[in-house]
Design a protein around this motif. Structure first.
Motif, PDB file in Angstrom:
ATOM      1  N   SER A  12      -1.590  -0.375  -8.308  1.00 19.55           N
ATOM      2  CA  SER A  12      -1.778  -1.136  -7.067  1.00 19.55           C
ATOM      3  C   SER A  12      -0.439  -1.569  -6.491  1.00 19.55           C
ATOM      4  N   TYR A  13       0.444  -2.050  -7.363  1.00 26.34           N
ATOM      5  CA  TYR A  13       1.765  -2.471  -6.898  1.00 26.34           C
ATOM      6  C   TYR A  13       2.624  -1.288  -6.460  1.00 26.34           C
ATOM      7  N   ILE A  14       2.405  -0.119  -7.041  1.00 22.03           N
ATOM      8  CA  ILE A  14       3.167   1.053  -6.642  1.00 22.03           C
ATOM      9  C   ILE A  14       2.707   1.569  -5.279  1.00 22.03           C
ATOM     10  N   PHE A  15       1.397   1.640  -5.073  1.00 21.73           N
ATOM     11  CA  PHE A  15       0.855   2.274  -3.866  1.00 21.73           C
ATOM     12  C   PHE A  15       0.531   1.307  -2.730  1.00 21.73           C
ATOM     13  N   PHE A  16       0.483   0.018  -3.008  1.00 24.67           N
ATOM     14  CA  PHE A  16       0.152  -0.968  -1.986  1.00 24.67           C
ATOM     15  C   PHE A  16       1.135  -2.135  -2.073  1.00 24.67           C
ATOM     16  N   ASP A  17       1.332  -2.794  -0.957  1.00 26.06           N
ATOM     17  CA  ASP A  17       2.158  -4.001  -0.937  1.00 26.06           C
ATOM     18  C   ASP A  17       1.244  -5.185  -1.294  1.00 26.06           C
ATOM     19  N   VAL A  18       0.961  -5.311  -2.560  1.00 21.70           N
ATOM     20  CA  VAL A  18      -0.020  -6.284  -3.047  1.00 21.70           C
ATOM     21  C   VAL A  18       0.349  -7.707  -2.619  1.00 21.70           C
TER      22      VAL A  18
END
Length: 195
Positions: A12-18
């Motif tokens: 999630s942190y890699i693919f989205f700006d959580v």
């Protein structure tokens, strides 16, 4: 199961700006729980602090990209507190950033608290014009001022502002917005010539 959760969080942190989505949710939730609704002529305020994640390469003050990011949070907060967001959702409409102009007056130093004040200054049939100010708390100085044009999609200003207090008296277009719109039109005309 633990490895799956860790992998999911990591992906999630890699693919989205959580952190962006967490801040949006926190800003909206905080406003709903602790702040009253307001009208189109009112200002809304969110608060922040310039941390090590916000600074430029010299580690002294907020970088330019963080200003723009905070503008999103403040604008979403304004839409929610005024009821604009509710009216957008009711007709499956959208509000998209069409233009913005930022004037940086002084930096926001690291570890300084600030607030972002947002207000609607003018509207046309298919656009909202919003003014936002970054103000440091310790001295009340306006560190940056921003004008933005929000383009309305699948909704017009009358529908968007329906049933929101203060809409019955449309403000006059401020002089600086008139000049800003002229500058945008000149730029657009120049770009159309190149196409």
């Amino acid at each position: 199961m633990y490895c799956f959760i860790v992998a999911l969080v990591l992906l999630s942190y890699i693919f989205f700006d959580v952190n962006y989505f967490i801040r949006v949710a926190f800003t909206i939730l905080f406003g709903r729980l602790f702040q009253k609704k307001c009208g189109v002529n009112d200002s809304t305020t969110i608060y922040g602090i310039c941390t090590t994640q916000d600074v430029d390469i010299f580690l002294r003050h907020m970088n330019n990209a963080r200003y723009v990011r905070d503008l999103d949070f403040a604008r979403f907060h304004f839409y929610d507190r005024t009821g604009i967001y509710r009216n957008i959702k009711a007709v499956d409409g959208h509000v998209l950033q069409g233009a913005s102009s930022i004037r940086y007056r002084r930096t926001i130093p690291i570890f300084n608290a600030y607030k972002v004040e947002t207000r609607l200054v003018y509207w046309e049939d298919k656009s909202l014009f919003i003014e936002q100010k970054f103000i440091t708390l310790h001295d009340g100085f306006v560190r940056a001022i921003v004008l933005s044009r929000q383009n309305l999609i699948n909704i017009d200003a009358d529908g968007l502002l329906k049933n929101i207090p203060g809409v019955e008296k449309k403000p006059e277009c401020p002089e600086e917005i008139k000049h800003w719109l002229q500058a945008i039109e000149i730029s657009s005309a120049r770009l159309r010539k190149k196409d």
